[in-house]
Enzyme design. Sequence first.
Site, mmCIF file in Angstrom:
data_model
loop_
_atom_site.group_PDB
_atom_site.id
_atom_site.type_symbol
_atom_site.label_atom_id
_atom_site.label_comp_id
_atom_site.label_asym_id
_atom_site.label_seq_id
_atom_site.Cartn_x
_atom_site.Cartn_y
_atom_site.Cartn_z
ATOM 1 N N TYR A 43 -10.824 -0.242 0.716
ATOM 2 C CA TYR A 43 -10.925 -1.698 0.640
ATOM 3 C C TYR A 43 -12.337 -2.218 0.383
ATOM 4 O O TYR A 43 -12.594 -2.858 -0.633
ATOM 5 C CB TYR A 43 -10.371 -2.326 1.929
ATOM 6 C CG TYR A 43 -8.900 -2.063 2.112
ATOM 7 C CD1 TYR A 43 -7.956 -2.618 1.245
ATOM 8 C CD2 TYR A 43 -8.430 -1.233 3.129
ATOM 9 C CE1 TYR A 43 -6.602 -2.363 1.395
ATOM 10 C CE2 TYR A 43 -7.081 -0.970 3.285
ATOM 11 C CZ TYR A 43 -6.172 -1.544 2.412
ATOM 12 O OH TYR A 43 -4.840 -1.284 2.553
ATOM 13 N N PRO A 85 -1.013 -7.725 -0.064
ATOM 14 C CA PRO A 85 0.453 -7.781 -0.135
ATOM 15 C C PRO A 85 0.967 -9.100 0.424
ATOM 16 O O PRO A 85 0.230 -9.839 1.083
ATOM 17 C CB PRO A 85 0.884 -6.609 0.749
ATOM 18 C CG PRO A 85 -0.209 -6.483 1.761
ATOM 19 C CD PRO A 85 -1.483 -6.941 1.083
ATOM 20 N N HIS A 101 -5.531 -7.094 3.441
ATOM 21 C CA HIS A 101 -4.984 -5.836 3.932
ATOM 22 C C HIS A 101 -5.967 -4.985 4.734
ATOM 23 O O HIS A 101 -5.555 -4.040 5.417
ATOM 24 C CB HIS A 101 -4.493 -5.030 2.712
ATOM 25 C CG HIS A 101 -3.347 -4.119 2.969
ATOM 26 N ND1 HIS A 101 -2.949 -3.747 4.234
ATOM 27 C CD2 HIS A 101 -2.507 -3.478 2.131
ATOM 28 C CE1 HIS A 101 -1.912 -2.918 4.139
ATOM 29 N NE2 HIS A 101 -1.628 -2.753 2.874
ATOM 30 N N SER A 141 1.738 6.507 8.200
ATOM 31 C CA SER A 141 0.972 6.052 9.359
ATOM 32 C C SER A 141 0.409 7.223 10.152
ATOM 33 O O SER A 141 1.109 8.207 10.418
ATOM 34 C CB SER A 141 1.876 5.211 10.266
ATOM 35 O OG SER A 141 1.196 4.902 11.464
ATOM 36 N N SER A 143 5.452 2.369 -1.040
ATOM 37 C CA SER A 143 5.458 2.202 0.412
ATOM 38 C C SER A 143 6.818 1.714 0.874
ATOM 39 O O SER A 143 7.409 0.844 0.259
ATOM 40 C CB SER A 143 4.385 1.191 0.830
ATOM 41 O OG SER A 143 4.315 1.102 2.234
ATOM 42 N N GLN A 144 7.295 2.329 1.964
ATOM 43 C CA GLN A 144 8.514 1.829 2.596
ATOM 44 C C GLN A 144 8.111 0.776 3.626
ATOM 45 O O GLN A 144 7.309 1.046 4.510
ATOM 46 C CB GLN A 144 9.278 2.958 3.297
ATOM 47 C CG GLN A 144 10.502 2.434 4.025
ATOM 48 C CD GLN A 144 11.233 3.489 4.835
ATOM 49 O OE1 GLN A 144 12.444 3.561 4.781
ATOM 50 N NE2 GLN A 144 10.526 4.305 5.581
#
Length: 633
Positions: free
Chosen positions: A90, A103, A329, A445, A545-546
């Site tokens: 980032y 997002p 984010h 994660s 990504s889920q």
Amino acid sequence: MPILEQESPKGHGDHHVLPKLPIPTLHQTLDMYLKCVEHLVKPEQFKKTKAIVERFGAAGGQGEFLQEKLMEKREKTDNWVYSYWLDDMYLSNRLALPINSSPAMVFPKQVFKDRSDSLRFAAHLISGVLNYKSLLDGRSLPVDYARGQLAGTPLCMEQYYRLFTTYRLPGLKKDTLVTQTSSVMPEPEYIIVACKNQFFVLDVVINFRRLNESDLLAQLEKIVKMAENTEEPLPPIGLLTSDGRTEWAEARAMLIKDSTNRDSLDMIERSLCLLCLDDTSGAELTDTNRALQMLHGAGHQKNGGNRWYDKPMQFVVGADGACGVICEHSPFEGIVLVQCTEYLLKYMKGSPSKLVRASSITNLHTPRRLHWKCSPEIQERLASSAHKLQRLVRSLDMDVFKFKAYGKEFIKKQKMSPDAYIQVALQLAFYRCEGRTVPTYESASIRRFREGRVDNIRSATVEVLAFVKSMTDGKAAVPDAEKMKKLWDAISAQTNYTILAITGKAIDNHLLGLREIAEELNVEKPEIFSDETYVSSNKFILSTSQVPTTVEMFCCYGPVVPNGYGTCYNPQSDHIIFCVSSFRESVETSSAVFIKALEEGLLDMRDLCCKQNTAAKPVTPKDGATARNGSKP
């Protein structure tokens, strides 16, 4: 500037109680790296890469030295990769935040009879935000526990406490994530309301008393009137935050030369969050158009300037019913955004709006409008920011697709992980579009560890390549039983890599750490990191990504490379929501083409499973492929 952390919560799940993130052995990571890239590059390039990797990992070589230094860093820090990862992912990234980084969570479409109706919704929403913040302030949020694989492990909760206390400050070369610390005498709490590209300060706590919904509604009504009754159009300063990070840092340096601007910036930067009261967009409120409205506000001529992208939480309430949240984010992951927004939607559904005028605070001060003084240089910057945002808006090709043929329940009946299955389907879709597999990012994660954020599941495995080829390249020649075996192999490889990632044993964070510590120690950059294979393997053409939800909403984001796809998916029991994005400026991509290939692939995979179920029992999966009921914890 260091990130200032609040004192950790006590008790189970305290990040000091959680284990530290492990560091895999050097050879484990180097061997896995070669396995991950061999089928993605040409044989002659791989031969060169293999030799470079072997030199790097040789006894007494550069790799062993850097590994030793990384182990020393692990002893001294809560999380050895956190600052490296945050900078790389980032803060050092110079791209504009809208679409490229931030997002959005899209709420169910609202039906408002008039503007007053939308303001009542906004007051109710902010009331829920203040409730949620009180849980955070009291450190009374229950600890999250891992679900799916390795279920029951407590997870680090620190990301939640950054929702309303952080700010991304633009820098010329690198941004700073600023976290406010609580003082003994708290200042009045307030939010910033954006309306018609103007910004207003709305105190939500006055004389230690929180405003109720009636008070909030009364103040919002005043703000809308003030915004509508402006004698001359005010500069849409929020557009500057939509620019590249270096350009915004330069513009901000110009702004703060004036004390009026300094005061306005300070008020925005220290606020709890933003409430963006958007005008009607004029577009039909399809899922796709609502997603676009959240991501970029439809450009500078619509609501694109009614934003402040550096704030972690921007709640959008559109007069036409397009509502949701845009998040910066860098302070937290998607699951934190999901948990917060699910709380808010459940609060609004289960707690009727309480608009009782009688209990209001009397003599509420009129909300304060923030003022700006714009030099000709700033005016030029605004015009440039508007032009660049418009180009991004025109280029973004977003397609929100609800696959209705089946959902995760069908996949679970096959004894397969829904996440692994969907990842294989994404690989099949891409292969059918382009005839190759490409470096793929799926976030996993690592909150099992102190200050854990994410590592990467590299879904483009050699096993998935074998499966997609069997389904595509002269597929009639491959018997169904063989295709099914290859599908199980692909599912198993994806599942096993996922387990490695969530337990801190994947390759991306480790390689990043080795690269960054070399720079930190000012030693010669290892050849492995300038090698063409490493460079290309970190250009994630598929960024996935889920983001599952238990209430009706969905998450969306843009691609991370110019010729790539952003693919967010939300598996429900009987359907799957896909948000696929790409850039129209790339001749290589088309979201509609990808969606068509994805739908066909999902149907083909279902047919294959059904045929094999009737023919014979499926091949037994390897190493725990049946164990998982979902993706990330």
